[in-house]
Design an enzyme around this catalytic site. Structure first.
Site, PDB file in Angstrom:
ATOM      1  N   GLU A  54     -48.132 -45.896 -32.679  1.00  0.00           N
ATOM      2  CA  GLU A  54     -47.461 -45.836 -33.978  1.00  0.00           C
ATOM      3  C   GLU A  54     -47.220 -47.236 -34.537  1.00  0.00           C
ATOM      4  O   GLU A  54     -47.356 -47.464 -35.741  1.00  0.00           O
ATOM      5  CB  GLU A  54     -46.146 -45.065 -33.862  1.00  0.00           C
ATOM      6  CG  GLU A  54     -46.319 -43.577 -33.659  1.00  0.00           C
ATOM      7  CD  GLU A  54     -47.031 -42.886 -34.808  1.00  0.00           C
ATOM      8  OE1 GLU A  54     -46.994 -43.405 -35.942  1.00  0.00           O
ATOM      9  OE2 GLU A  54     -47.627 -41.817 -34.581  1.00  0.00           O
ATOM     10  N   TYR A 137     -39.508 -44.181 -39.902  1.00  0.00           N
ATOM     11  CA  TYR A 137     -40.761 -43.462 -39.689  1.00  0.00           C
ATOM     12  C   TYR A 137     -41.146 -43.459 -38.214  1.00  0.00           C
ATOM     13  O   TYR A 137     -41.467 -42.412 -37.638  1.00  0.00           O
ATOM     14  CB  TYR A 137     -41.903 -44.065 -40.512  1.00  0.00           C
ATOM     15  CG  TYR A 137     -43.239 -43.570 -40.019  1.00  0.00           C
ATOM     16  CD1 TYR A 137     -43.696 -42.301 -40.374  1.00  0.00           C
ATOM     17  CD2 TYR A 137     -44.013 -44.320 -39.120  1.00  0.00           C
ATOM     18  CE1 TYR A 137     -44.886 -41.796 -39.875  1.00  0.00           C
ATOM     19  CE2 TYR A 137     -45.204 -43.828 -38.615  1.00  0.00           C
ATOM     20  CZ  TYR A 137     -45.633 -42.565 -38.994  1.00  0.00           C
ATOM     21  OH  TYR A 137     -46.799 -42.067 -38.474  1.00  0.00           O
ATOM     22  N   ASP A 155     -45.795 -40.126 -43.424  1.00  0.00           N
ATOM     23  CA  ASP A 155     -46.699 -41.240 -43.703  1.00  0.00           C
ATOM     24  C   ASP A 155     -47.457 -40.924 -44.985  1.00  0.00           C
ATOM     25  O   ASP A 155     -47.174 -39.932 -45.667  1.00  0.00           O
ATOM     26  CB  ASP A 155     -47.638 -41.508 -42.525  1.00  0.00           C
ATOM     27  CG  ASP A 155     -48.684 -40.414 -42.317  1.00  0.00           C
ATOM     28  OD1 ASP A 155     -48.608 -39.356 -42.994  1.00  0.00           O
ATOM     29  OD2 ASP A 155     -49.580 -40.610 -41.485  1.00  0.00           O
TER      30      ASP A 155
END
Length: 359
Positions: A54, A137, A155
């Site tokens: 990520e 996020y 996203d």
């Protein structure tokens, strides 16, 4: 937005069910992912690999990240190994991925998890947010994918799917809260980790920015923008201001034995902590500030590089580095200690220009 609330045919569970069924059949094979079949058989994702992927994927494509992820996990297979790695080695392996603050935070986070949390990543969104370099996020993605928490992962792919599914015409970034509310309404209690990856896969492979493949989309019968014929133009975006152009000068100096003059940039700021060539500040009209007195030669050509917020054009100047030189900036690195791969991309372009390669 044409509908003010969830209406008949847009309730969350059927959408989640259709997406998960599609994902079970069409999930992308990614090196950091546990497949839906393996997950159903009881295999659980490694939080370290989820976190690493990520961080790497921020502002970067899957295609660009694959090789970096393979190298990182071969060199540092777990968070403890990464925490023990040298800063220079990690920054060198990161070179080319850009956004170097991510690499600095990667090390900070690995060392925090190893030193303060006994090498175990926390399993909740709020606890993950307390890790260095982990924002909303990334915390949501780790919590959902690694620990199956029902978090809403947003996203660009998810934003695009939600904008089209609900035919939301409010432009980004203004539409972000609205899109997140829609996405949260669809997030299921069962298999939220697989669901988060399913929405991202849908956006990456079918609901693409250009020429979406609406005819094979598992949500085609529920998609409002497909019915309205507006899908290709969504999500709308507020026009970006043009990027300014800055200029700078870098100075490449080599001693007779092959040693080079380099400097390590300050930890904070652009390219923080990375090796580079001594140079001027970057601005409209950079001042010539060589690191030592010499007859500097300006190379033909120039280095061009684009950062997030501006374009950069560098002039490259060279001179021999005398044995007795006392540079005002930088440090002398022996030929054996220097690896071009340790340089960030823009500095490697300057090196290539000096060496006669393509800038």
């Amino acid at each position: 937005m044409r509908d003010s609330d969830f209406e008949s045919g847009f309730d969350p569970e059927p959408i989640a069910g259709d997406l998960l069924a599609w994902y079970d059949a069409h999930a992308r094979d990614l090196p950091w992912r546990v497949s839906p079949a393996a997950r159903a058989a009881g295999v659980r994702p490694d939080p370290y690999r989820v976190w690493l992927s990520e961080v790497m994927l921020q502002q970067t494509t899957v295609a660009a990240v694959r090789d970096y992820f393979h190298r990182f996990t071969m060199l540092w297979p777990d968070v403890g190994a990464l925490a023990a790695a040298g800063d220079g080695a990690v920054m060198g392996e990161w070179a080319g991925l850009g956004y170097y603050a991510r690499a600095r935070n990667l090390l900070k986070c690995a060392r925090f998890v190893t030193g303060e949390l006994n090498g175990r990543f926390p399993d909740s969104h709020d606890a993950l947010l307390r890790l260095p370099g982990v924002g909303p996020y990334t915390a949501a993605a780790i919590a959902a994918i690694a620990f199956d928490r029902p978090e809403t992962v947003m996203d660009g792919n998810v934003e695009r799917v939600m904008a089209r599914l609900h035919d939301i015409e409010t432009p980004l970034p203004t539409a972000k809260p609205e899109l997140k509310a829609r996405a949260a309404g669809h997030t299921p209690a069962e298999r939220p980790g697989d669901y988060a990856q399913a929405v991202m896969d849908l956006g990456a492979t079918i609901c693409t920015p250009k020429s979406p493949a609406c005819g094979i989309c598992p949500l085609r019968d529920r998609c409002r923008s497909r019915a309205a014929g507006t899908a290709p133009g969504l999500p709308k975006k507020t026009p970006k201001k043009p990027k300014p152009t800055r200029r700078g000068i870098v100075y490449l100096a080599r001693r007779g034995d092959g040693a080079l003059l380099l400097e390590r940039r300050p930890d904070k700021g652009l390219l923080g902590g990375m090796l580079g060539w001594p140079g001027s500040d970057w601005g409209e009209a950079p001042q010539d500030r060589p690191p030592f007195e010499a007859d500097w030669t300006t190379l033909p050509g120039e280095v061009r590089h684009t950062f997030t917020h501006f374009h950069l054009i560098l002039t490259v100047k060279t001179a021999p580095l005398p044995d007795a030189a006392a540079p005002t900036a930088g440090e002398v690195l022996s030929r054996d200690a220097f690896r071009p791969s340790d340089l960030p991309t823009v500095m490697r372009k300057a090196y290539d220009l000096w060496r006669g390669g393509a800038a």
